[in-house]
Design a protein around this motif. Structure first.
Motif, PDB file in Angstrom:
ATOM      1  N   THR A   1       1.054  -1.265   0.074  1.00 52.86           N
ATOM      2  CA  THR A   1      -0.396   0.274  -0.033  1.00 52.86           C
ATOM      3  C   THR A   1       0.614   1.012   0.130  1.00 52.86           C
ATOM      4  OG1 THR A   1       0.343  -0.403   2.391  1.00 52.86           O
ATOM      5  CG2 THR A   1      -1.952  -1.319   0.996  1.00 52.86           C
ATOM      6  N   ARG A   2       1.493   0.964   0.436  1.00 54.78           N
ATOM      7  CA  ARG A   2       3.033   2.121   0.145  1.00 54.78           C
ATOM      8  C   ARG A   2       3.164   2.973  -1.102  1.00 54.78           C
ATOM      9  NH1 ARG A   2       6.558   2.692   5.643  1.00 54.78           N
ATOM     10  NH2 ARG A   2       7.086   5.176   4.818  1.00 54.78           N
ATOM     11  N   LYS A   3       3.139   4.034  -1.029  1.00 58.26           N
ATOM     12  CA  LYS A   3       4.205   4.797  -2.605  1.00 58.26           C
ATOM     13  C   LYS A   3       4.856   4.047  -2.593  1.00 58.26           C
ATOM     14  CE  LYS A   3       4.097   8.462  -5.891  1.00 58.26           C
ATOM     15  NZ  LYS A   3       3.546  10.016  -5.450  1.00 58.26           N
ATOM     16  N   LYS A   4       5.832   4.787  -1.141  1.00 60.38           N
ATOM     17  CA  LYS A   4       7.671   4.062  -1.820  1.00 60.38           C
ATOM     18  C   LYS A   4       7.891   3.594   0.025  1.00 60.38           C
ATOM     19  CE  LYS A   4       9.320   8.294  -4.666  1.00 60.38           C
ATOM     20  NZ  LYS A   4       9.981   6.876  -5.487  1.00 60.38           N
ATOM     21  N   GLN A   5       9.222   2.641  -0.444  1.00 57.80           N
ATOM     22  CA  GLN A   5       9.226   1.737   1.475  1.00 57.80           C
ATOM     23  C   GLN A   5      10.814   2.041   0.452  1.00 57.80           C
ATOM     24  OE1 GLN A   5       7.444   0.181   3.828  1.00 57.80           O
ATOM     25  NE2 GLN A   5       9.427   0.380   4.602  1.00 57.80           N
ATOM     26  N   TRP A   6      11.350   2.897   1.809  1.00 58.36           N
ATOM     27  CA  TRP A   6      13.110   1.997   1.900  1.00 58.36           C
ATOM     28  C   TRP A   6      13.523   1.107   3.010  1.00 58.36           C
ATOM     29  CZ3 TRP A   6      16.617   4.698  -1.138  1.00 58.36           C
ATOM     30  CH2 TRP A   6      17.826   4.346  -0.158  1.00 58.36           C
ATOM     31  N   VAL A   7      13.959  -0.083   2.803  1.00 57.75           N
ATOM     32  CA  VAL A   7      14.800  -0.737   3.310  1.00 57.75           C
ATOM     33  C   VAL A   7      15.711  -0.673   4.266  1.00 57.75           C
ATOM     34  CG1 VAL A   7      15.096  -3.246   3.694  1.00 57.75           C
ATOM     35  CG2 VAL A   7      12.720  -2.235   2.816  1.00 57.75           C
ATOM     36  N   ASP A   8      15.962  -0.219   4.955  1.00 59.92           N
ATOM     37  CA  ASP A   8      17.485  -0.649   5.109  1.00 59.92           C
ATOM     38  C   ASP A   8      17.581  -1.917   6.328  1.00 59.92           C
ATOM     39  OD1 ASP A   8      20.034   0.077   6.295  1.00 59.92           O
ATOM     40  OD2 ASP A   8      19.843   2.273   7.430  1.00 59.92           O
ATOM     41  N   ALA A   9      17.788  -3.094   5.676  1.00 65.19           N
ATOM     42  CA  ALA A   9      18.011  -4.301   6.587  1.00 65.19           C
ATOM     43  C   ALA A   9      19.330  -4.778   6.364  1.00 65.19           C
ATOM     44  CB  ALA A   9      17.448  -5.139   6.960  1.00 65.19           C
ATOM     45  N   PRO A  10      19.771  -4.831   7.364  1.00 60.89           N
ATOM     46  CA  PRO A  10      21.423  -5.917   6.711  1.00 60.89           C
ATOM     47  C   PRO A  10      21.118  -7.180   6.690  1.00 60.89           C
ATOM     48  CG  PRO A  10      21.012  -5.312   9.714  1.00 60.89           C
ATOM     49  CD  PRO A  10      20.826  -4.283   9.043  1.00 60.89           C
ATOM     50  N   LEU A  11      22.147  -7.519   6.182  1.00 64.34           N
ATOM     51  CA  LEU A  11      21.779  -9.050   5.489  1.00 64.34           C
ATOM     52  C   LEU A  11      23.434  -9.955   5.472  1.00 64.34           C
ATOM     53  CD1 LEU A  11      20.483  -8.512   1.942  1.00 64.34           C
ATOM     54  CD2 LEU A  11      19.361  -9.059   4.319  1.00 64.34           C
ATOM     55  N   LEU A  12      23.384 -10.752   6.087  1.00 63.38           N
ATOM     56  CA  LEU A  12      24.092 -12.127   6.174  1.00 63.38           C
ATOM     57  C   LEU A  12      24.029 -13.202   5.226  1.00 63.38           C
ATOM     58  CD1 LEU A  12      26.578 -12.919   8.205  1.00 63.38           C
ATOM     59  CD2 LEU A  12      24.405 -14.319   9.467  1.00 63.38           C
ATOM     60  N   LYS A  13      25.407 -13.640   4.664  1.00 62.46           N
ATOM     61  CA  LYS A  13      25.311 -14.852   3.837  1.00 62.46           C
ATOM     62  C   LYS A  13      25.141 -16.028   4.958  1.00 62.46           C
ATOM     63  CE  LYS A  13      27.262 -13.675  -0.483  1.00 62.46           C
ATOM     64  NZ  LYS A  13      28.163 -13.811  -1.010  1.00 62.46           N
TER      65      LYS A  13
ATOM     66  N   LYS B   1      25.847  -7.579   6.588  1.00 64.14           N
ATOM     67  CA  LYS B   1      26.336  -6.362   5.949  1.00 64.14           C
ATOM     68  C   LYS B   1      25.088  -5.328   5.888  1.00 64.14           C
ATOM     69  CE  LYS B   1      30.452  -8.362   3.751  1.00 64.14           C
ATOM     70  NZ  LYS B   1      31.092  -8.564   2.136  1.00 64.14           N
ATOM     71  N   PRO B   2      25.690  -3.799   5.538  1.00 63.80           N
ATOM     72  CA  PRO B   2      24.392  -2.693   5.245  1.00 63.80           C
ATOM     73  C   PRO B   2      23.798  -3.153   4.102  1.00 63.80           C
ATOM     74  CG  PRO B   2      26.827  -1.372   6.349  1.00 63.80           C
ATOM     75  CD  PRO B   2      26.415  -3.553   5.901  1.00 63.80           C
ATOM     76  N   SER B   3      23.211  -3.115   4.384  1.00 66.39           N
ATOM     77  CA  SER B   3      21.981  -2.819   2.651  1.00 66.39           C
ATOM     78  C   SER B   3      21.129  -2.162   2.846  1.00 66.39           C
ATOM     79  CB  SER B   3      21.362  -5.214   2.879  1.00 66.39           C
ATOM     80  OG  SER B   3      22.575  -6.026   3.374  1.00 66.39           O
ATOM     81  N   GLU B   4      20.998  -1.426   2.014  1.00 68.30           N
ATOM     82  CA  GLU B   4      19.251  -0.534   1.228  1.00 68.30           C
ATOM     83  C   GLU B   4      18.713  -0.932  -0.138  1.00 68.30           C
ATOM     84  OE1 GLU B   4      21.284   3.625   2.460  1.00 68.30           O
ATOM     85  OE2 GLU B   4      22.566   2.635   2.872  1.00 68.30           O
ATOM     86  N   THR B   5      17.712  -0.938  -0.052  1.00 65.74           N
ATOM     87  CA  THR B   5      16.726  -0.399  -1.055  1.00 65.74           C
ATOM     88  C   THR B   5      15.175  -0.402  -1.175  1.00 65.74           C
ATOM     89  OG1 THR B   5      16.918  -3.665  -1.535  1.00 65.74           O
ATOM     90  CG2 THR B   5      15.158  -2.283  -3.048  1.00 65.74           C
ATOM     91  N   LEU B   6      15.101   0.863  -2.073  1.00 65.21           N
ATOM     92  CA  LEU B   6      14.487   1.292  -2.666  1.00 65.21           C
ATOM     93  C   LEU B   6      13.056   0.306  -3.036  1.00 65.21           C
ATOM     94  CD1 LEU B   6      12.309   4.195  -1.993  1.00 65.21           C
ATOM     95  CD2 LEU B   6      13.834   5.485  -3.820  1.00 65.21           C
ATOM     96  N   PHE B   7      11.798   0.544  -2.634  1.00 57.36           N
ATOM     97  CA  PHE B   7      10.896  -0.384  -3.155  1.00 57.36           C
ATOM     98  C   PHE B   7       9.756   1.080  -3.603  1.00 57.36           C
ATOM     99  CE2 PHE B   7      12.612  -3.334  -0.967  1.00 57.36           C
ATOM    100  CZ  PHE B   7      12.124  -4.473  -1.391  1.00 57.36           C
ATOM    101  N   THR B   8       9.126   1.385  -4.832  1.00 55.88           N
ATOM    102  CA  THR B   8       7.840   1.963  -5.453  1.00 55.88           C
ATOM    103  C   THR B   8       7.069   1.355  -6.272  1.00 55.88           C
ATOM    104  OG1 THR B   8      10.402   3.820  -6.141  1.00 55.88           O
ATOM    105  CG2 THR B   8       8.132   4.514  -7.415  1.00 55.88           C
ATOM    106  N   ARG B   9       5.705   2.012  -5.588  1.00 51.87           N
ATOM    107  CA  ARG B   9       4.761   1.473  -6.069  1.00 51.87           C
ATOM    108  C   ARG B   9       4.244   1.556  -7.345  1.00 51.87           C
ATOM    109  NH1 ARG B   9       0.655   2.600  -2.296  1.00 51.87           N
ATOM    110  NH2 ARG B   9      -0.719   4.335  -4.092  1.00 51.87           N
ATOM    111  N   LEU B  10       4.515   1.023  -8.120  1.00 49.71           N
ATOM    112  CA  LEU B  10       3.912   1.457  -9.924  1.00 49.71           C
ATOM    113  C   LEU B  10       2.673   0.709  -9.782  1.00 49.71           C
ATOM    114  CD1 LEU B  10       6.899   0.081 -11.714  1.00 49.71           C
ATOM    115  CD2 LEU B  10       6.374   2.027 -10.266  1.00 49.71           C
ATOM    116  N   GLN B  11       2.056  -0.064  -9.376  1.00 51.65           N
ATOM    117  CA  GLN B  11       0.546  -0.851 -10.559  1.00 51.65           C
ATOM    118  C   GLN B  11       0.301  -1.887  -9.299  1.00 51.65           C
ATOM    119  OE1 GLN B  11      -1.606   0.864 -13.046  1.00 51.65           O
ATOM    120  NE2 GLN B  11      -2.648  -1.209 -10.804  1.00 51.65           N
ATOM    121  N   PRO B  12      -0.789  -1.464  -8.368  1.00 43.65           N
ATOM    122  CA  PRO B  12      -1.529  -2.164  -7.798  1.00 43.65           C
ATOM    123  C   PRO B  12      -1.898  -3.373  -7.761  1.00 43.65           C
ATOM    124  CG  PRO B  12      -2.467  -0.338  -7.184  1.00 43.65           C
ATOM    125  CD  PRO B  12      -1.922   0.629  -8.255  1.00 43.65           C
ATOM    126  N   TYR B  13      -2.528  -4.785  -7.845  1.00 43.84           N
ATOM    127  CA  TYR B  13      -3.469  -6.206  -8.486  1.00 43.84           C
ATOM    128  C   TYR B  13      -4.494  -6.122  -7.628  1.00 43.84           C
ATOM    129  CZ  TYR B  13      -0.390  -5.092 -12.804  1.00 43.84           C
ATOM    130  OH  TYR B  13      -0.361  -4.524 -14.031  1.00 43.84           O
TER     131      TYR B  13
END
Length: 319
Positions: free
Chosen positions: A188-200, A217-229
Motif C-alpha cells: 500500500t505504501r507509495k515508497k518504502q525504504w528498507v535499511d536491513a543488514p543481510l548475512l549470508k 552487511k549494510p543493505s539498502e533498497t528503495l521500493f516504489t509502487r507502480l501498479q496495484p492489483y
C-alpha cells in the motif's frame, strides 16, 4: 632392459597474482587455469580448503588482488578438455539480445532460466557461452551477476582495465540499477525504504541463503509502487547496495515476497500464482545507468519486460 617413462605427477602450485588477473573471481581464475578439470571438482577443492589464498581459506567469489599468492593443489588437467556445450536457447539470446556494445564492454538482455556462469551442477552459463561463440575475444568477464531466474540488463567487460573501472563504479554509487518485481499481496505504501543488514548462510545441503541480521552487511533498497492489483503489486526496486539476493530478501522481510520466489517466498502463495501461470521468479533487471568509463558519456540501457511476464500482468485485475 626396456624401461618406460611415466609422466611427472602433478605438483602443488604457488601462483602470485599479477595485474592481468587482479579483480578476477577465484573460481573463474581456477577454471581458466585448470583446463579440462570438472567445475564440480574445482568448487569442491575450494570448499574443502585445498585451494588457499595467502595461506587462508577463501570463498569461490573472492576477488583476487595483485600480489595475492594462490595455492593450487595437485590435479591433473586434460590434454583435450571437453568443449563447453552451449544450450541452443542461450546461444540465440547471446547472439540476438545485445542492447549495446563497444570495444570495452557490452550490455546483454539476459533471458531468465540461464545461470550467468557455470558452477556446481551447471556446465556452462552466459559467460562461458559468450567465450565460445566469440573465440577471438581474448577477455570476457562478468561485471556483476543476476540470479538464474532473473532476466534483464547484464554488464560484461571486454578489457581488464574496463572491468576494474566498472567494479569501482559498482562499489560506489556510479552505477544505478533498477528492477521490476511483482510482490505477492497489496503493497500500500507509495515508497518504502528498507535499511536491513543481510548475512549470508549456507544450508546443510550447501545451498546459499541470506537472512536479515544485525551481524550482516549494510543493505539498502528503495521500493516504489507502480501498479496495484487485486492479489499482487508491481513495484520498482532500486538497490543502493549489491548484496546477494538483496531485493528478494528485503521484499520477503517486508511481508511481500516476490511472486515465484521458491527460496524466500511462501509455498502456498507460490502455488496459487503457479496455478495462474507464474512459473518463475518475477524479477527483471529493467535498467542500468552510468557514465561511460572511457569517454564520460551518460548512458542508460533499458531491457523491456519479457513477453511472458507482460502477458501475465495483462491478465491481472488492477485496482
Amino acid at each position: 632392459m626396456n624401461t618406460t617413462s611415466t609422466p611427472n605427477p602433478p605438483q602443488v602450485q604457488w601462483l602470485t597474482i599479477g595485474e592481468a588477473n587482479a579483480e578476477q573471481r577465484l573460481d573463474n581464475f581456477l577454471i581458466s587455469l585448470l583446463k579440462g578439470v570438472p567445475k564440480t571438482r574445482i568448487y569442491r577443492m575450494v570448499r574443502k580448503g585445498e585451494v588457499r589464498v595467502n595461506k587462508a581459506r577463501a570463498d569461490v567469489s573472492y576477488k583476487l588482488a595483485e600480489g595475492d599468492v594462490v595455492r593450487v593443489p595437485p590435479v591433473r588437467t586434460a590434454d583435450h578438455p571437453d568443449a563447453v556445450i552451449v544450450q541452443p536457447g542461450l546461444k540465440f539470446s547471446l547472439e540476438n539480445h545485445i542492447l549495446y556494445e563497444d570495444d570495452g564492454f557490452l550490455v546483454l538482455n539476459k533471458p531468465a532460466g540461464f545461470a550467468v556462469h557455470g558452477g556446481s551442477g551447471i556446465q556452462s552459463g552466459v559467460i562461458e557461452g559468450l567465450r565460445q561463440i566469440r573465440p577471438a575475444q581474448k577477455f570476457l568477464e562478468l561485471v556483476h551477476r543476476l540470479d538464474k531466474d532473473t532476466s534483464g540488463c547484464l554488464l560484461i567487460a571486454k578489457k581488464r582495465s574496463v572491468l576494474k573501472q566498472l567494479h569501482e563504479m559498482f562499489r560506489g554509487d556510479g552505477i544505478q540499477k533498477t528492477y521490476l518485481a511483482l510482490l505477492a499481496g497489496q503493497f500500500t505504501r507509495k515508497k518504502q525504504w528498507v535499511d536491513a543488514p543481510l548475512l549470508k548462510n549456507v544450508g546443510r545441503g550447501g545451498e546459499r541463503f541470506v537472512i536479515v541480521s544485525q551481524a550482516g552487511k549494510p543493505s539498502e533498497t528503495l521500493f516504489t509502487r507502480l501498479q496495484p492489483y487485486k492479489t499482487a503489486t508491481l513495484v520498482r526496486a532500486e538497490p543502493k547496495t549489491g548484496r546477494t539476493h538483496q531485493i528478494r530478501v528485503h521484499a520477503a522481510w517486508l511481508g511481500f515476497p516476490i511472486v515465484g520466489d521458491e527460496r524466500y517466498g511462501a509455498v502456498e502463495t507460490n502455488k496459487t500464482f503457479s496455478q495462474k501461470g507464474y512459473k518463475r521468479l518475477f524479477l527483471h533487471a529493467e535498467q542500468l545507468a552510468f557514465t561511460h568509463p572511457g569517454n564520460g558519456t551518460k548512458l542508460q540501457f533499458n531491457a523491456p519486460l519479457p513477453d511472458d511476464l507482460q502477458q501475465l500482468l495483462n491478465n491481472e485485475e488492477p485496482l
